[in-house]
Design a protein around this motif. Structure first.
Motif, PDB file in Angstrom:
ATOM      1  N   ALA A  55       0.592  -1.405   0.088  1.00 13.15           N
ATOM      2  CA  ALA A  55       0.470   0.276   0.136  1.00 13.15           C
ATOM      3  C   ALA A  55       1.062   1.264  -0.399  1.00 13.15           C
ATOM      4  CB  ALA A  55      -0.873   0.041   1.212  1.00 13.15           C
ATOM      5  N   PHE A  56       1.650   1.615   0.939  1.00 17.00           N
ATOM      6  CA  PHE A  56       2.300   2.078   0.772  1.00 17.00           C
ATOM      7  C   PHE A  56       2.802   2.724  -0.503  1.00 17.00           C
ATOM      8  CE2 PHE A  56       6.966   4.239   1.089  1.00 17.00           C
ATOM      9  CZ  PHE A  56       7.380   5.288   2.364  1.00 17.00           C
ATOM     10  N   GLN A 114       2.630   1.520  -3.531  1.00 18.00           N
ATOM     11  CA  GLN A 114       1.039   1.821  -4.455  1.00 18.00           C
ATOM     12  C   GLN A 114       0.729   3.387  -4.179  1.00 18.00           C
ATOM     13  OE1 GLN A 114      -0.034   0.936  -7.334  1.00 18.00           O
ATOM     14  NE2 GLN A 114       1.407  -0.882  -7.126  1.00 18.00           N
ATOM     15  N   GLU A 115       0.871   3.915  -2.927  1.00 20.49           N
ATOM     16  CA  GLU A 115       0.359   5.790  -2.844  1.00 20.49           C
ATOM     17  C   GLU A 115       2.019   6.129  -3.196  1.00 20.49           C
ATOM     18  OE1 GLU A 115      -1.810   8.376  -1.790  1.00 20.49           O
ATOM     19  OE2 GLU A 115      -2.201   6.380  -1.390  1.00 20.49           O
ATOM     20  N   LYS A 116       3.064   5.934  -3.277  1.00 21.40           N
ATOM     21  CA  LYS A 116       4.054   6.613  -3.608  1.00 21.40           C
ATOM     22  C   LYS A 116       4.261   6.798  -5.284  1.00 21.40           C
ATOM     23  CE  LYS A 116       9.293   6.833  -3.791  1.00 21.40           C
ATOM     24  NZ  LYS A 116       9.601   6.956  -4.904  1.00 21.40           N
ATOM     25  N   LYS A 169       1.910   6.628  -7.146  1.00 23.91           N
ATOM     26  CA  LYS A 169       0.326   7.079  -7.525  1.00 23.91           C
ATOM     27  C   LYS A 169       0.384   8.191  -7.180  1.00 23.91           C
ATOM     28  CE  LYS A 169      -5.019   8.277  -6.477  1.00 23.91           C
ATOM     29  NZ  LYS A 169      -5.613   7.909  -5.459  1.00 23.91           N
ATOM     30  N   LYS A 170       1.493   8.855  -6.171  1.00 19.91           N
ATOM     31  CA  LYS A 170       2.138  10.659  -5.986  1.00 19.91           C
ATOM     32  C   LYS A 170       3.055  10.635  -7.231  1.00 19.91           C
ATOM     33  CE  LYS A 170       1.022  11.442  -0.865  1.00 19.91           C
ATOM     34  NZ  LYS A 170       1.631  11.132   0.142  1.00 19.91           N
TER      35      LYS A 170
END
Length: 147
Positions: A55-56, A58-60, A62-63
């Protein structure tokens, strides 16, 4: 019996789901085929940690995609192509040419992430759809001009 799925199984669940199945189905089919592992307390902890890290990441990603999308909002490309007197292009403009034009502007976008609303076969203005992330999509206008 509780198991953790290692891949998507149509009638059972998706990867990393914890599901309850009959013992024979789990021990005789899912585990030997490599589709699942037993849901022991230690395996559940490992799964939770892996999901947290994924999740971490994927968030990076996406940002980063959102940052590129914000920079691409005001970009307009011009792509040269050989054309006849009527304005029809010899061949067609493809995603490789759009990716090269983006690279010349300083954006490194994979050509497989580029699609067109309409195929550019004549001179004029078109829209290229860039799928930077499954949740981040950008429309970049480009013009096909005669060389």
């Amino acid at each position: 019996m509780e198991i953790i799925l290692k891949q998507d199984i149509k009638s059972l669940g998706e990867k990393d789901d914890i599901v309850t199945v009959k013992p024979g189905f789990g021990r005789n089919y899912l585990i030997p085929q490599g589709f699942a592992i037993l849901a022991t307390p230690s395996a559940k902890k490992v799964l939770a940690e892996n999901l947290k890290q994924a999740a971490f990441k994927q968030e990076k990603i996406k940002k980063d995609a959102e940052g590129i999308a914000a920079k691409l909002a005001d970009v307009k490309l011009s792509i040269g192509a050989k054309a006849g007197e009527t304005g029809k292009i010899f061949g067609a403009v493809n995603t490789i040419q759009v990716a090269d034009a983006l690279k010349a502007k300083g954006f490194d976008v994979d050509r497989r992430r580029i699609t067109f609303e309409t195929e550019p076969k004549t001179l004029g203005e078109y829209i290229a759809n860039l799928n930077l992330h499954k949740e981040v999509k950008v429309k970049v206008p480009f013009e096909v001009v005669a060389e």
